[in-house]
Design an enzyme around this catalytic site. Structure first.
Site, short mmCIF file in Angstrom:
data_model
loop_
_atom_site.label_atom_id
_atom_site.label_comp_id
_atom_site.label_asym_id
_atom_site.label_seq_id
_atom_site.Cartn_x
_atom_site.Cartn_y
_atom_site.Cartn_z
N PRO A 178 -0.48 -40.19 29.95
CA PRO A 178 -0.62 -40.60 28.55
C PRO A 178 -1.41 -41.88 28.30
CG PRO A 178 1.54 -41.18 29.37
CD PRO A 178 0.89 -40.38 30.45
N ASP A 201 -13.11 -38.88 30.46
CA ASP A 201 -13.24 -39.00 29.02
C ASP A 201 -12.44 -40.19 28.53
OD1 ASP A 201 -10.51 -38.13 28.53
OD2 ASP A 201 -11.20 -36.09 28.92
N LYS A 223 -15.31 -37.66 24.24
CA LYS A 223 -15.46 -36.96 22.96
C LYS A 223 -14.85 -37.86 21.88
CE LYS A 223 -15.39 -32.13 24.46
NZ LYS A 223 -15.19 -32.21 25.89
N GLY A 254 -7.07 -37.18 30.08
CA GLY A 254 -5.83 -37.76 29.60
C GLY A 254 -4.75 -36.70 29.52
N GLY A 255 -3.50 -37.10 29.66
CA GLY A 255 -2.39 -36.15 29.54
C GLY A 255 -2.40 -35.10 30.62
N ASP A 256 -2.24 -33.83 30.23
CA ASP A 256 -2.25 -32.71 31.15
C ASP A 256 -3.50 -31.87 30.88
OD1 ASP A 256 -0.29 -30.79 32.94
OD2 ASP A 256 -1.55 -29.63 31.57
N MET A 338 -3.49 -35.00 17.73
CA MET A 338 -4.79 -35.03 17.04
C MET A 338 -4.64 -34.78 15.54
SD MET A 338 -6.97 -32.86 19.87
CE MET A 338 -5.79 -31.50 19.86
N GLY A 367 0.29 -44.83 22.74
CA GLY A 367 1.57 -44.82 23.44
C GLY A 367 1.46 -45.11 24.92
#
Length: 410
Positions: A178, A201, A223, A254-256, A338, A367
């Site tokens: 995250p 990214d 992006k 980022g994230g998964d 988003m 976060g």
């Protein structure tokens, strides 16, 4: 010539034991045994535990058939036929008797309470990419564990490299978590250390990029909303070109990779090009960011489901695939990703679909980072509060009863 025989016995011979299919006896079923048993089980040993009382975790291992368990006192002869034994009762005299039996039977035995009195010592160990690492510090367990952890961390970060390691090939799709660089998975960080090319990214932790060696080529595939963007087809081609050039490419997201990260699109393109792909799941922001703000997405007696929804397009957009009326009727938690710039439309469609206007809403910007910001509101007021507070992406929006939780109010 050995001048001090005692000093020699204090320097154990470090060796790896093949215990697969071989009998190992552990006397004691408390927390010490609970920590030691998983590695013995994973080694394939036939583990037998003798103890008066076992912890629930040890009992569970027995119930799952991972070991055999006898609830009774230790008796002389119990470790007969074993290849290896561990004495970890809470009685020094019993542990001493077990070691004595092991000596007579020529069975190597660890004594957990007084390590130097056993005939074997358990190292602080770790597995790393096909390596098994072990550290002994003369019974100073905290010291050996600290060194073990430092070596593993150095390998993961690339400070120490395994030069004999067979080179990785193809592409790894790695979820970076995250935002906090410490929240990438161990495997993700390990593969990143081997990368020749990293395609990243803006949501990937930038600190991870800063750790890369000067030889690593970094391709920026950011992006940025309403700004410069690298087309997905161009990203796919960069991954393919790098891998076909014989480089090991890490696509850091980022994230998964598979949670609104277009990871599967990249997998399809790479597979079609005949390039091997490794997918490394990441900690998704949909769960971890609310958690970082002190909010669980589920809670017993409050919600039995949570739904993660993309806010990339507005509810009335022809490309929207979300049944907003059905979503509004759910009683559980809704996590919107988003969605900050269209929060007014999402709040309205949920209220129109039946969600109470007073439903708590939590908005978390950036976060898990030191710049994390939180805004609490309800469906009726959240759009105005987001505007007033100047909340911008990346941000997570949580809708539901749990969004009203706080340490002080529970």
């Amino acid at each position: 010539m050995i001048e001090n025989e005692a000093d020699a016995t204090d320097s154990p011979y470090l060796v790896g034991l093949n215990l697969a299919g071989r009998r190992v006896v552990v006397v004691g079923g408390g927390t010490v045994a609970q920590r030691r048993l998983p590695l013995l089980i994973s080694s394939g040993a036939q583990v037998h535990v003798i103890t008066r009382v076992a912890t629930p975790a040890v009992e569970a291992m027995a119930s799952f058939g991972q070991l055999t368990l006898e609830l009774r006192d230790y008796r002389d002869g119990d470790i007969g036929g074993a290849w290896y034994a561990i004495a970890c009762t809470d009685e020094a005299a019993t542990n001493e008797a077990i070691v004595a039996e092991a000596e007579r039977s020529r069975i190597f035995c660890v004594r957990a309470d007084i390590a130097r009195d056993g005939t074997a010592v358990t190292p602080a160990s770790a597995d790393y990419d096909g390596l098994t690492l072990g550290v002994l510090a003369g019974g100073e367990h905290r010291r050996s564990a600290a060194v073990r952890n430092a070596v593993v961390e150095a390998l993961q970060s690339g400070v120490i490299t395994d030069t004999a390691h067979a080179p990785h090939t193809g592409v790894a799709l790695v979820g970076g978590g995250p935002g906090d660089p410490d929240l990438i998975t161990v495997r993700g960080r390990r593969l990143l250390a081997y990368a020749d090319i990293v395609v990243t990214d803006r949501l990937a932790p930038p600190e991870l990029i800063a750790e890369l060696g000067p030889h690593v080529e970094v391709i920026d595939a950011s992006k940025i909303p309403y700004g410069r963007a690298m087309a997905q087809e161009a990203i796919n081609q960069a991954l393919i070109d790098g891998a076909k050039a014989g480089k090991f490419v890490v696509r850091l997201k980022g994230g998964d990779p598979y949670v609104f990260g277009r990871g599967y699109e990249e997998l399809e393109a790479l597979t079609e090009a005949g390039i091997p792909v490794t997918v490394v799941p990441g900690i998704t922001s949909a769960i971890s960011v609310p958690s970082a703000a002190g909010v669980p997405v589920t809670h017993r007696g409050v919600t039995h489901e949570f739904v993660v929804v993309s806010g990339h397009v507005a509810p009335d957009h022809p490309d929207s695939l979300v049944d907003w009326d059905a979503l509004a009727k759910l009683k559980g938690t809704i996590v919107l990703l988003m969605a900050v710039e269209r929060i007014e439309k999402f709040a309205k469609v949920l209220i129109d679909g039946g969600r109470a206007a007073s439903t708590p809403v939590l908005v978390v910007q950036e976060g898990t980072l030191r710049t994390q910001r939180e805004v609490r509101a309800d469906l009726e007021t959240v759009a105005q509060k987001v505007k007033d507070e100047g909340i911008r992406p990346p941000a997570i929006i949580v809708v539901g009863t749990v969004a009203g939780f706080s340490v002080n109010s529970r």
